[in-house]
Write a protein that holds these residues in place. Structure first.
Motif, PDB file in Angstrom:
ATOM      1  N   PHE A 117       0.948  -1.142   0.082  1.00 41.02           N
ATOM      2  CA  PHE A 117       0.093  -0.101   0.013  1.00 41.02           C
ATOM      3  C   PHE A 117       0.951   1.314   0.048  1.00 41.02           C
ATOM      4  CE2 PHE A 117      -2.816   3.117   2.215  1.00 41.02           C
ATOM      5  CZ  PHE A 117      -3.761   3.352   1.216  1.00 41.02           C
ATOM      6  N   LEU A 118       0.602   2.046  -0.999  1.00 38.12           N
ATOM      7  CA  LEU A 118       1.477   3.383  -1.203  1.00 38.12           C
ATOM      8  C   LEU A 118       1.116   4.689  -0.253  1.00 38.12           C
ATOM      9  CD1 LEU A 118       4.201   4.368  -2.511  1.00 38.12           C
ATOM     10  CD2 LEU A 118       2.684   4.612  -4.597  1.00 38.12           C
ATOM     11  N   VAL A 119       1.694   5.041   0.299  1.00 41.73           N
ATOM     12  CA  VAL A 119       1.358   6.365   0.971  1.00 41.73           C
ATOM     13  C   VAL A 119       2.452   7.260   1.071  1.00 41.73           C
ATOM     14  CG1 VAL A 119       0.088   5.126   2.693  1.00 41.73           C
ATOM     15  CG2 VAL A 119       2.562   5.784   3.201  1.00 41.73           C
ATOM     16  N   HIS A 120       2.163   8.816   1.270  1.00 37.67           N
ATOM     17  CA  HIS A 120       3.088   9.712   1.180  1.00 37.67           C
ATOM     18  C   HIS A 120       2.973  10.320   2.878  1.00 37.67           C
ATOM     19  CE1 HIS A 120      -0.151  12.733   0.668  1.00 37.67           C
ATOM     20  NE2 HIS A 120      -0.559  11.716  -0.370  1.00 37.67           N
ATOM     21  N   LEU A 121       3.948  11.457   3.074  1.00 37.90           N
ATOM     22  CA  LEU A 121       3.803  12.244   4.214  1.00 37.90           C
ATOM     23  C   LEU A 121       2.388  12.956   4.125  1.00 37.90           C
ATOM     24  CD1 LEU A 121       7.458  13.584   4.369  1.00 37.90           C
ATOM     25  CD2 LEU A 121       6.324  11.444   5.893  1.00 37.90           C
ATOM     26  N   ARG A 122       1.961  13.562   5.421  1.00 28.57           N
ATOM     27  CA  ARG A 122       0.814  14.206   5.381  1.00 28.57           C
ATOM     28  C   ARG A 122       1.112  15.394   4.925  1.00 28.57           C
ATOM     29  NH1 ARG A 122      -0.469  12.039  11.241  1.00 28.57           N
ATOM     30  NH2 ARG A 122       1.556  11.363  11.193  1.00 28.57           N
ATOM     31  N   ASP A 161       5.488  13.279  10.043  1.00 28.94           N
ATOM     32  CA  ASP A 161       6.049  12.193  10.034  1.00 28.94           C
ATOM     33  C   ASP A 161       7.453  12.316   9.732  1.00 28.94           C
ATOM     34  OD1 ASP A 161       3.980  10.509  10.472  1.00 28.94           O
ATOM     35  OD2 ASP A 161       3.100  10.675   8.392  1.00 28.94           O
ATOM     36  N   LEU A 162       7.971  13.678   9.580  1.00 28.72           N
ATOM     37  CA  LEU A 162       9.488  13.610   9.128  1.00 28.72           C
ATOM     38  C   LEU A 162      10.089  13.196  10.268  1.00 28.72           C
ATOM     39  CD1 LEU A 162      11.482  14.456   7.071  1.00 28.72           C
ATOM     40  CD2 LEU A 162      11.449  16.709   8.066  1.00 28.72           C
ATOM     41  N   GLY A 163       9.689  13.350  11.678  1.00 27.07           N
ATOM     42  CA  GLY A 163      10.795  13.107  12.804  1.00 27.07           C
ATOM     43  C   GLY A 163      10.948  11.348  13.028  1.00 27.07           C
ATOM     44  N   ARG A 164      10.130  10.757  12.396  1.00 24.02           N
ATOM     45  CA  ARG A 164       9.985   9.393  12.212  1.00 24.02           C
ATOM     46  C   ARG A 164      11.207   8.966  11.107  1.00 24.02           C
ATOM     47  NH1 ARG A 164       3.812   8.197  12.571  1.00 24.02           N
ATOM     48  NH2 ARG A 164       3.490   9.022  14.679  1.00 24.02           N
ATOM     49  N   TYR A 184       7.686  12.249   0.640  1.00 23.03           N
ATOM     50  CA  TYR A 184       7.109  13.503   0.166  1.00 23.03           C
ATOM     51  C   TYR A 184       5.573  13.701   0.448  1.00 23.03           C
ATOM     52  CZ  TYR A 184      10.725  12.926  -3.374  1.00 23.03           C
ATOM     53  OH  TYR A 184      12.160  12.581  -4.103  1.00 23.03           O
ATOM     54  N   SER A 185       5.472  15.271   0.811  1.00 19.52           N
ATOM     55  CA  SER A 185       4.087  15.622   0.902  1.00 19.52           C
ATOM     56  C   SER A 185       3.304  15.628   0.190  1.00 19.52           C
ATOM     57  CB  SER A 185       4.107  17.045   1.845  1.00 19.52           C
ATOM     58  OG  SER A 185       4.261  18.124   0.518  1.00 19.52           O
ATOM     59  N   GLY A 186       1.791  15.629   0.241  1.00 17.62           N
ATOM     60  CA  GLY A 186       0.792  15.733  -0.573  1.00 17.62           C
ATOM     61  C   GLY A 186       0.851  16.772  -1.445  1.00 17.62           C
ATOM     62  N   GLY A 202      -2.739   4.939  -2.025  1.00 16.93           N
ATOM     63  CA  GLY A 202      -3.222   5.470  -0.674  1.00 16.93           C
ATOM     64  C   GLY A 202      -3.224   6.985  -1.242  1.00 16.93           C
ATOM     65  N   ALA A 203      -4.252   8.009  -0.705  1.00 13.53           N
ATOM     66  CA  ALA A 203      -4.092   9.306  -0.518  1.00 13.53           C
ATOM     67  C   ALA A 203      -4.067   9.750  -2.164  1.00 13.53           C
ATOM     68  CB  ALA A 203      -3.468   9.888   0.405  1.00 13.53           C
ATOM     69  N   LEU A 204      -3.206  10.753  -2.199  1.00 17.84           N
ATOM     70  CA  LEU A 204      -2.788  11.510  -3.419  1.00 17.84           C
ATOM     71  C   LEU A 204      -2.042  10.698  -4.405  1.00 17.84           C
ATOM     72  CD1 LEU A 204      -2.392  15.117  -2.060  1.00 17.84           C
ATOM     73  CD2 LEU A 204      -4.414  14.057  -3.195  1.00 17.84           C
TER      74      LEU A 204
END
Length: 343
Positions: A6-11, A16-19, A67-69, A101-103
């Protein structure tokens, strides 16, 4: 069962960058975008996933595009190669199907731009998202006295259009406001709803100002921005936010304590486990419906692409039957949450 990815990106903001890079912690999206301009980052395995009780081996993987949305939307051409890299990574882990996922769905035209890839099958997850959203809207309609008005913002999108058709086929006990940017597509959708059920009453608008007439507002756009504001809502309105990144902001609840905001598109999967960082901002045992669709197809050993572009009524019925088949694992509407907190 085949493995899935499942593909996602940063919000929208790089929370989430600190992770990813702990010393950096949280930074605004604008600063993150500036720091990464013209710097291609490879996708990474964000989390292992299991959904059956006592499973000890990964049944799937969450793949992260770092990357962010907004970056995905603004740099679509350069992001498509990153998506294909993610598919190669997923295939190397043994996945047979990948959900968008998402964008990542939006920038690939709902999977159309990558459907011919040689690595693995694709689904955008929008069929089951539409089913879950439709079911939730029907439940909300039943709670509003009289004949409520339901505004669907982003009505002509991949999820929005199917939700509208499902409402027309299965439930007409409301009046509908269809909101989107393209008037021609809006009118075509309204005509389709009327063809399915001549009792359907709907109006179309290209303005968010029309939302103020709605008892229930459903957010279904692919925008990376918060587009719903306090002045858009009538007293005691209910908002179902089905978007990622979100089109609503927690500040709305402070400005309008009379309004209820419910997180949309959430599914309960009883034994779902991810790494702690891979929960995607959700409580344990809760999944986005688009991820749940990917899981259902993998669990059933489905071969080939599934939901590409706009999903159909037939696909909605098929994925509903799969959810019933695997109901012992959950795959039902999650308890209500608002901005990640139980209601």
């Amino acid at each position: 069962m085949q493995k899935f990815a499942f593909l996602v990106h940063l919000r929208s903001y790089a929370k989430d960058l600190g992770r990813v890079v702990p010393p950096l912690g949280w930074i605004p999206d604008s600063a993150y975008r500036y720091a990464l301009r013209n710097r291609p980052l490879p996708p990474i395995v964000w989390s292992n996933v299991t959904l059956t009780k006592d499973s000890t081996e990964p049944e799937g993987y969450i793949i992260m595009l770092p990357y962010s949305g907004r970056q995905l939307l603004e740099q679509q051409k350069t992001m498509l190669p990153r998506v294909r890299q993610a598919m190669e990574l997923a295939a190397s882990k043994g996945a047979g199907i990948m959900g968008l996922g998402a964008l990542s769905s939006s920038i690939t035209m709902g999977g159309k731009l990558i459907a011919d890839n040689p690595h693995l099958s694709v689904t955008n997850g929008n069929a089951y998202t539409s089913v879950i959203t439709h079911t939730k809207i029907v439940n909300l309609i039943k709670k509003v006295p009289g004949r409520p008005v339901v505004a669907l913002v982003g009505a002509t999108g991949s999820v929005g259009a199917l939700v509208c058709l499902l409402l027309a086929r299965h439930h007409a006990e409301a009046d509908y406001i269809l909101v989107a940017r393209n008037e021609r597509r809006l009118r075509k959708l309204a005509d389709e709803m009327k063809t399915i059920n001549d009792k359907v009453v709907s109006v179309v608008s290209m303005s968010m100002q029309e939302v103020i007439h709605a008892d229930i507002v459903v957010l279904l756009t692919s925008s990376a921005d918060c587009i719903l504001h306090a002045g858009h809502l009538k007293a005691n309105a209910i908002v179902l936010d089905d978007t990622q990144p979100r089109n609503s902001d927690p500040v709305l609840l402070k400005q309008r304590p009379d309004v209820t905001v419910i997180d949309g598109g959430l599914v309960k999967i009883t034994h779902l486990k991810t790494n702690k960082i891979g929960r995607l901002g959700l409580p344990p045992g809760i999944s986005f419906a688009c991820l749940a669709e990917t899981m259902l197809l993998a669990k059933a050993g489905y071969k080939g692409n599934f939901s590409i572009g706009n999903p159909t009524l037939d696909q909605a019925e098929f994925i509903s039957r799969l959810a019933d088949r695997f109901a012992h694992l959950g795959f039902g509407i999650a308890p209500d949450h608002s901005f990640g907190m139980p209601l």
